[in-house]
Design a protein around this motif. Structure first.
Motif, PDB file in Angstrom:
ATOM      1  N   VAL A 333       0.853  -1.193   0.000  1.00 45.04           N
ATOM      2  CA  VAL A 333       0.000   0.000   0.000  1.00 45.04           C
ATOM      3  C   VAL A 333       0.886   1.240   0.000  1.00 45.04           C
ATOM      4  N   THR A 334       0.583   2.173  -0.865  1.00 44.72           N
ATOM      5  CA  THR A 334       1.307   3.441  -0.927  1.00 44.72           C
ATOM      6  C   THR A 334       0.521   4.492  -0.157  1.00 44.72           C
ATOM      7  N   ILE A 335       1.150   5.086   0.855  1.00 44.03           N
ATOM      8  CA  ILE A 335       0.496   6.113   1.660  1.00 44.03           C
ATOM      9  C   ILE A 335       1.385   7.358   1.678  1.00 44.03           C
ATOM     10  N   PRO A 336       0.818   8.528   1.962  1.00 43.17           N
ATOM     11  CA  PRO A 336       1.633   9.753   2.004  1.00 43.17           C
ATOM     12  C   PRO A 336       2.687   9.690   3.108  1.00 43.17           C
ATOM     13  N   GLU A 337       3.897  10.178   2.836  1.00 41.76           N
ATOM     14  CA  GLU A 337       4.965  10.224   3.822  1.00 41.76           C
ATOM     15  C   GLU A 337       4.791  11.504   4.642  1.00 41.76           C
ATOM     16  N   GLU A 338       3.849  11.449   5.593  1.00 44.33           N
ATOM     17  CA  GLU A 338       3.556  12.620   6.416  1.00 44.33           C
ATOM     18  C   GLU A 338       3.016  12.158   7.771  1.00 44.33           C
ATOM     19  N   PRO A 339       3.148  12.972   8.818  1.00 40.11           N
ATOM     20  CA  PRO A 339       2.660  12.596  10.153  1.00 40.11           C
ATOM     21  C   PRO A 339       1.167  12.263  10.129  1.00 40.11           C
ATOM     22  N   GLY A 340       0.793  11.208  10.837  1.00 44.76           N
ATOM     23  CA  GLY A 340      -0.607  10.826  10.937  1.00 44.76           C
ATOM     24  C   GLY A 340      -1.071   9.841   9.887  1.00 44.76           C
ATOM     25  N   SER A 341      -0.242   9.542   8.890  1.00 44.61           N
ATOM     26  CA  SER A 341      -0.658   8.649   7.797  1.00 44.61           C
ATOM     27  C   SER A 341      -0.932   7.240   8.289  1.00 44.61           C
ATOM     28  N   TYR A 342      -0.068   6.731   9.182  1.00 45.85           N
ATOM     29  CA  TYR A 342      -0.254   5.363   9.661  1.00 45.85           C
ATOM     30  C   TYR A 342      -1.560   5.222  10.436  1.00 45.85           C
ATOM     31  N   ARG A 343      -1.811   6.211  11.327  1.00 47.39           N
ATOM     32  CA  ARG A 343      -3.024   6.132  12.140  1.00 47.39           C
ATOM     33  C   ARG A 343      -4.273   6.182  11.263  1.00 47.39           C
ATOM     34  N   LYS A 344      -4.252   7.023  10.259  1.00 46.69           N
ATOM     35  CA  LYS A 344      -5.393   7.135   9.342  1.00 46.69           C
ATOM     36  C   LYS A 344      -5.594   5.829   8.571  1.00 46.69           C
ATOM     37  N   PHE A 345      -4.461   5.239   8.125  1.00 44.20           N
ATOM     38  CA  PHE A 345      -4.535   3.978   7.385  1.00 44.20           C
ATOM     39  C   PHE A 345      -5.108   2.866   8.255  1.00 44.20           C
ATOM     40  N   GLY A 347      -6.970   3.106  10.812  1.00 39.61           N
ATOM     41  CA  GLY A 347      -8.367   3.367  11.107  1.00 39.61           C
ATOM     42  C   GLY A 347      -9.299   2.825  10.046  1.00 39.61           C
ATOM     43  N   LEU A 348      -8.845   2.824   8.795  1.00 40.85           N
ATOM     44  CA  LEU A 348      -9.674   2.300   7.703  1.00 40.85           C
ATOM     45  C   LEU A 348      -9.830   0.784   7.780  1.00 40.85           C
ATOM     46  N   LEU A 349      -8.887   0.119   8.441  1.00 48.73           N
ATOM     47  CA  LEU A 349      -8.937  -1.341   8.511  1.00 48.73           C
ATOM     48  C   LEU A 349      -9.963  -1.830   9.533  1.00 48.73           C
ATOM     49  N   GLY A 350     -10.446  -0.945  10.371  1.00 51.16           N
ATOM     50  CA  GLY A 350     -11.460  -1.337  11.343  1.00 51.16           C
ATOM     51  C   GLY A 350     -10.924  -2.340  12.349  1.00 51.16           C
ATOM     52  N   LYS A 351     -11.654  -3.409  12.546  1.00 50.45           N
ATOM     53  CA  LYS A 351     -11.283  -4.416  13.546  1.00 50.45           C
ATOM     54  C   LYS A 351     -10.477  -5.570  12.959  1.00 50.45           C
ATOM     55  N   ARG A 352     -10.063  -5.438  11.717  1.00 56.37           N
ATOM     56  CA  ARG A 352      -9.245  -6.504  11.126  1.00 56.37           C
ATOM     57  C   ARG A 352      -7.898  -6.582  11.851  1.00 56.37           C
ATOM     58  N   SER A 353      -7.438  -7.813  12.101  1.00 55.91           N
ATOM     59  CA  SER A 353      -6.139  -8.004  12.749  1.00 55.91           C
ATOM     60  C   SER A 353      -5.017  -7.829  11.743  1.00 55.91           C
ATOM     61  N   ILE A 354      -4.011  -7.052  12.120  1.00 55.00           N
ATOM     62  CA  ILE A 354      -2.821  -6.879  11.289  1.00 55.00           C
ATOM     63  C   ILE A 354      -1.815  -7.957  11.684  1.00 55.00           C
ATOM     64  N   GLY A 391     -10.811   3.302  -2.471  1.00 53.03           N
ATOM     65  CA  GLY A 391     -11.856   4.322  -2.377  1.00 53.03           C
ATOM     66  C   GLY A 391     -11.422   5.540  -1.594  1.00 53.03           C
ATOM     67  N   LYS A 392     -10.409   5.388  -0.751  1.00 55.06           N
ATOM     68  CA  LYS A 392      -9.866   6.508   0.021  1.00 55.06           C
ATOM     69  C   LYS A 392      -8.594   7.078  -0.608  1.00 55.06           C
ATOM     70  N   GLY A 393      -8.319   6.659  -1.847  1.00 54.75           N
ATOM     71  CA  GLY A 393      -7.208   7.238  -2.591  1.00 54.75           C
ATOM     72  C   GLY A 393      -5.881   6.547  -2.451  1.00 54.75           C
ATOM     73  N   TYR A 394      -5.829   5.395  -1.780  1.00 55.86           N
ATOM     74  CA  TYR A 394      -4.572   4.668  -1.637  1.00 55.86           C
ATOM     75  C   TYR A 394      -4.317   3.793  -2.872  1.00 55.86           C
ATOM     76  N   LYS A 395      -3.073   3.687  -3.255  1.00 56.04           N
ATOM     77  CA  LYS A 395      -2.689   2.742  -4.296  1.00 56.04           C
ATOM     78  C   LYS A 395      -2.399   1.409  -3.621  1.00 56.04           C
ATOM     79  N   VAL A 396      -3.079   0.327  -4.059  1.00 59.38           N
ATOM     80  CA  VAL A 396      -2.983  -0.976  -3.399  1.00 59.38           C
ATOM     81  C   VAL A 396      -2.647  -2.062  -4.414  1.00 59.38           C
TER      82      VAL A 396
END
Length: 504
Positions: A333-345, A347-354, A391-396
């Motif tokens: 997954v490609t996410i922006p290299e900026e503070p808060g990106s991990y937490r936002k990402f 959050g989209l996963l919901g209750k799925r276990s990483i 749908g949230k703009g991430y490249k996957v």
């Protein structure tokens, strides 16, 4: 055809050494598939494999003169153990030629039963060539592992027991295939006694010599075979076994390594026994058949054919199980290299276990993360994850089926290498024996710089290796010649997305 083997099977007098194995219910896998699944427990034989049946039956048919001259066989392990025990029981000298890639547990088991072991070559076919040379030189009698009527008849006693143990209707029986001895013997008996029962041969997808023969309508030799399931790693189906199988089976199913690992776990959960990959192959085929046909309420039988595997191999099997069960998905997954990106990402996963999260800083624009997630065992759930993130703009990129991602990238550290000009990447399977790496480096002889190297010991008969080399384009042809001469199976992974995302 089936009738010609019926008498041989009924007359096989093997039960002073081989045992009648139980037909066990598998309640957990039965509930999951909505069918009655039964396991024929050949892993409970004295040598932990069905091979004792055919080897012993063959020895019983030899003349006193042949027995006095000794016997020789080529085997990756289970036939070797069966013949060694049968020879010890009858007082016959036995020599077993085994590939050098054979797991140590099988080599030691053969030696303990009094047989002489000769290690040569990396495959069964190389071992068989040497064994036949010993026949010519020393006058010993060759005992084939599968392509012999007496061996086939001995293996066919599995079906005789099965149909006696379960008198009700059996909808389908799933049987592993390497050279085809077990499947030919069982199919011949089943189709004569209960022709309405379907018989499916199951092969590894990287050693599917029977499927290749059925597709071509003739026996063919595979250019190379995968040896994760070394007990069925055969490049060409037997001549006699093919003659029988083409007239008796209802189809061929193939399974990959991940699916075999998942089946090993299934058998463990229902029986608390650990089979080898070839031993779980038929259950992997059964599960695939159920998934593809959607059948319910059927009685299905799988043959747990063997349990000879190295203990240290269980690490790799365990790691592969979740993917094999389709319960883990791997994404880049490609996410922006900026503070808060991990937490936002997250959050989209919901209750799925990483299950895994890997990242290394590369630049100030984008971050490429390697993430494993627990998912439901169907492709729709994986697709839902991709759809949500995109749908949230991430490249996957879904890398669940990417061998480089599963076997190497998830274990590697470092990052991109901007200085590694002209880098090309190959994935290899090295024979798991001393000197394999040295042989590789000697062939290269310092001609090109090795810019990346990853190897993990999986306790298997071969090592999985990822290599990056700096090779100018004009020298690619020269490299290809050296790799062909090396003889190790390899794949060009320079354009692999996992490599491109995380290491190039």
């Amino acid at each position: 055809m089936p009738q010609s083997y019926l008498k041989r099977i009924l007359n096989a007098r093997i039960y002073d050494l081989a045992v009648e194995t139980p037909l066990d219910a598998a309640p957990l896998i039965s509930d999951r598939t909505n069918n009655q699944v039964l396991l024929k427990r050949e892993d409970l034989q004295p040598v932990f494999s069905f091979k004792i049946r055919g080897a012993y039956n063959k020895l019983l048919q030899l003349s006193e003169e042949q027995r006095a001259g000794g016997v020789v066989a080529a085997s990756a392990g289970n036939h070797a153990q069966g013949l060694a025990l049968a020879s010890q029981h009858l007082g016959v000298k036995a020599t077993i030629v085994m590939p050098r890639t054979t797991p140590a547990i099988k080599v030691e088991a053969v030696k303990r039963r009094g047989a002489k072991v000769v290690l040569t070559g990396d495959t069964y076919d190389e071992a068989a060539t040497h064994a036949k040379k010993l026949v010519e030189e020393k006058g010993m009698t060759y005992v084939p592992p599968f392509d012999d009527p007496d061996v086939i008849a001995g293996q066919g006693t599995v079906a005789m027991e099965l149909l006696r143990q379960y008198s009700g209707p059996i909808d389908a029986v799933f049987i592993p295939v390497g050279g085809g001895g077990l499947c030919a013997g069982m199919a011949a008996y089943i189709k004569y006694v209960r022709p309405e029962t379907k018989v499916f041969a199951v092969e590894p997808n990287d050693a599917a010599c029977l499927k290749a023969a059925m597709d071509a309508n003739r026996r063919v030799t595979l250019p190379q075979v995968g040896i994760f399931a070394e007990g069925v790693a055969v490049a060409q189906i037997g001549k006699e076994t093919y003659r029988v199988l083409r007239q008796t089976i209802d189809g061929v199913i193939t399974a990959n390594a991940d699916e075999m690992c998942a089946a090993i776990k299934d058998i463990f959960e229902d029986t608390r026994s650990i089979t080898e990959p070839a031993g779980a192959l038929s259950l992997a085929g059964l599960k695939k058949y159920v998934a593809e046909t959607g059948c319910e309420g059927k009685t299905l039988v799988a043959i747990a054919s063997g349990a000879n595997t190295n203990f240290d191999r269980l690490r790799f099997i365990s790691e592969s199980t979740e993917i094999g069960e389709k319960r883990e998905a791997i994404f880049a997954v490609t996410i922006p290299e900026e503070p808060g990106s991990y937490r936002k990402f997250c959050g989209l996963l919901g209750k799925r276990s990483i299950t895994e999260f890997n990242y290394r800083f590369a630049d100030n624009r984008d971050a490429h993360i390697f993430v494993g997630l627990q998912v439901a065992p169907d492709k729709d759930d994986r697709a839902e994850v991709v759809q949500t993130l995109e749908g949230k703009g991430y490249k996957v990129v879904d890398m669940t089926d990417n061998e480089v991602a599963k076997l190497h990238i998830r274990h590697m550290v470092g990052g991109h290498a901007p200085q590694a000009n002209d880098e090309i990447v190959y994935r290899f399977e090295f024979p798991e024996r001393p000197g394999a790496l040295l042989n590789f480096l000697t062939k290269l002889a310092g001609r090109w710089n090795i810019s990346m190297f990853h190897y993990r010991n999986h306790g298997a008969a071969f090592g999985r290796v990822l290599v990056g080399m700096q090779v100018p384009k004009k020298e690619h042809k020269q490299l290809q010649g050296l790799l062909k001469d090396l003889g190790y199976p390899y794949w060009d992974e320079t354009d692999n997305e996992a490599y491109r995302y995380f290491l190039s």
